[in-house]
Design an enzyme around this catalytic site. Structure first.
Site, PDB file in Angstrom:
ATOM      1  N   HIS A  16      16.132  21.871  -2.487  1.00  0.00           N
ATOM      2  CA  HIS A  16      15.933  23.066  -1.524  1.00  0.00           C
ATOM      3  C   HIS A  16      16.734  23.004  -0.211  1.00  0.00           C
ATOM      4  O   HIS A  16      15.978  23.562   0.686  1.00  0.00           O
ATOM      5  CB  HIS A  16      14.444  23.566  -1.474  1.00  0.00           C
ATOM      6  CG  HIS A  16      13.574  23.854  -2.678  1.00  0.00           C
ATOM      7  ND1 HIS A  16      13.978  24.915  -3.397  1.00  0.00           N
ATOM      8  CD2 HIS A  16      12.596  23.264  -3.284  1.00  0.00           C
ATOM      9  CE1 HIS A  16      13.185  25.118  -4.534  1.00  0.00           C
ATOM     10  NE2 HIS A  16      12.130  24.069  -4.445  1.00  0.00           N
ATOM     11  N   GLU A  44       4.114  20.631 -11.196  1.00  0.00           N
ATOM     12  CA  GLU A  44       4.159  22.114 -10.738  1.00  0.00           C
ATOM     13  C   GLU A  44       3.917  23.152 -11.533  1.00  0.00           C
ATOM     14  O   GLU A  44       4.520  24.295 -11.582  1.00  0.00           O
ATOM     15  CB  GLU A  44       5.733  22.208 -10.152  1.00  0.00           C
ATOM     16  CG  GLU A  44       6.076  20.949  -9.170  1.00  0.00           C
ATOM     17  CD  GLU A  44       7.585  21.137  -8.466  1.00  0.00           C
ATOM     18  OE1 GLU A  44       7.513  21.789  -7.305  1.00  0.00           O
ATOM     19  OE2 GLU A  44       8.436  20.778  -9.175  1.00  0.00           O
ATOM     20  N   ASP A  76       4.410  25.878  -6.707  1.00  0.00           N
ATOM     21  CA  ASP A  76       4.958  26.110  -7.704  1.00  0.00           C
ATOM     22  C   ASP A  76       3.889  26.263  -8.904  1.00  0.00           C
ATOM     23  O   ASP A  76       4.332  27.061  -9.682  1.00  0.00           O
ATOM     24  CB  ASP A  76       6.060  25.302  -8.238  1.00  0.00           C
ATOM     25  CG  ASP A  76       7.605  25.344  -7.727  1.00  0.00           C
ATOM     26  OD1 ASP A  76       8.055  26.475  -7.678  1.00  0.00           O
ATOM     27  OD2 ASP A  76       8.062  24.501  -6.871  1.00  0.00           O
TER      28      ASP A  76
END
Length: 262
Positions: free
Chosen positions: A50, A155, A181
């Site tokens: 990210h 996740e 997530d």
């Protein structure tokens, strides 16, 4: 050169007195890692999932963390392109792999970061990880097998239900719960009782497998206390960009308030 290396991340997990403390690194600058090391963090997770950071920048941040005695873990976006091997040979103490939903995906991660016979990682002892060839080949291989860390991220609900089996895969060293997530995959929020129960089951399953588990939380004592109470053995306190932003915002608020006094 035959001195045995040990993992600082593993040492932090084994240390008494609370969870190991880390934070995400999203800013592509060495100064960020320097400041985090000076602050006393046990480890950082350099985030290639990210952020727009490239591999060469990650390589420099890994070296900075190692030089300052702080464990560098790298979160890679996936296993494509041999990236796991490249960051490990750059000196990373370990790999964090997102979206590990199944035992098969965990096993693929192990194959990417472990040497044979457990994995299929290639030998590159003339890299930083092998002290540019000065380290004994046997020690380079031992570290890669015994000390390098593989953290699987949980996740999704599927991953949560398989957490015990994923944690039990030989070569998986720890799990990290990605609550954002996980809740998003269930189309709800992190405080939804359904998500809370999935996370609780994940923590219990990981403990039963004898593996440490961590989470990503806020940079507050309250968040760390909640992580301890939940059963986490390591926790992430925000990220470098957020820490900078929060400190800057606090400074401006105090400065404006002072200017209005009197």
């Amino acid at each position: 050169m035959s001195t045995a290396r040990t993992s600082r991340f593993r040492a932090a997990l084994a240390r008494a007195g609370g969870p190991a403390l880390g934070t995400w690194v999203k800013l592509p600058v060495m100064e960020s890692v320097e400041l985090l090391a000076l602050a006393g963090f046990d480890f950082v997770v350099i985030d290639l999932e990210h952020s727009a950071m490239n591999l060469e920048t990650a390589y420099r941040l890994i070296g900075t963390a190692n030089h300052l005695g702080m464990a560098p873990i790298v979160r890679i976006p996936n296993l494509d392109g041999g990236i796991a091997q490249r960051v490990l040979d750059a000196g990373a103490e370990g790999i964090m792999l997102p979206h590990v939903d199944t035992v098969g995906q965990a096993e693929a991660g192990v194959r990417a970061i472990r040497f044979p016979p457990l994995g299929a990682r290639g030998v590159g002892s003339t890299s930083r990880a092998g002290a540019w060839g000065a380290m004994d080949r046997a020690e380079y291989l031992r570290y890669g097998q015994e000390e390098a860390v593989f953290v699987a991220q949980i996740e999704s609900a599927e991953a949560a239900r398989s957490a015990g089996a994923i944690a039990a895969v030989p070569g998986v060293d720890a799990l990290l719960v990605g609550a954002a997530d996980l809740s998003t995959s269930e189309e709800t929020t992190e405080d939804d009782p359904h998500v809370v129960e999935l996370i609780s089951q994940t923590i219990k399953a990981c403990a039963a497998a004898g593996k440490p588990i961590g989470n990503a939380g806020a940079a507050t004592g309250r968040s760390v206390r909640a992580a301890i109470d939940a059963g986490y053995s390591f926790t992430m306190l925000g990220n470098d960009a957020g820490l900078l932003g929060s400190a800057a915002a606090a400074a401006v608020r105090e400065g404006r308030a002072a200017g209005q006094e009197g």
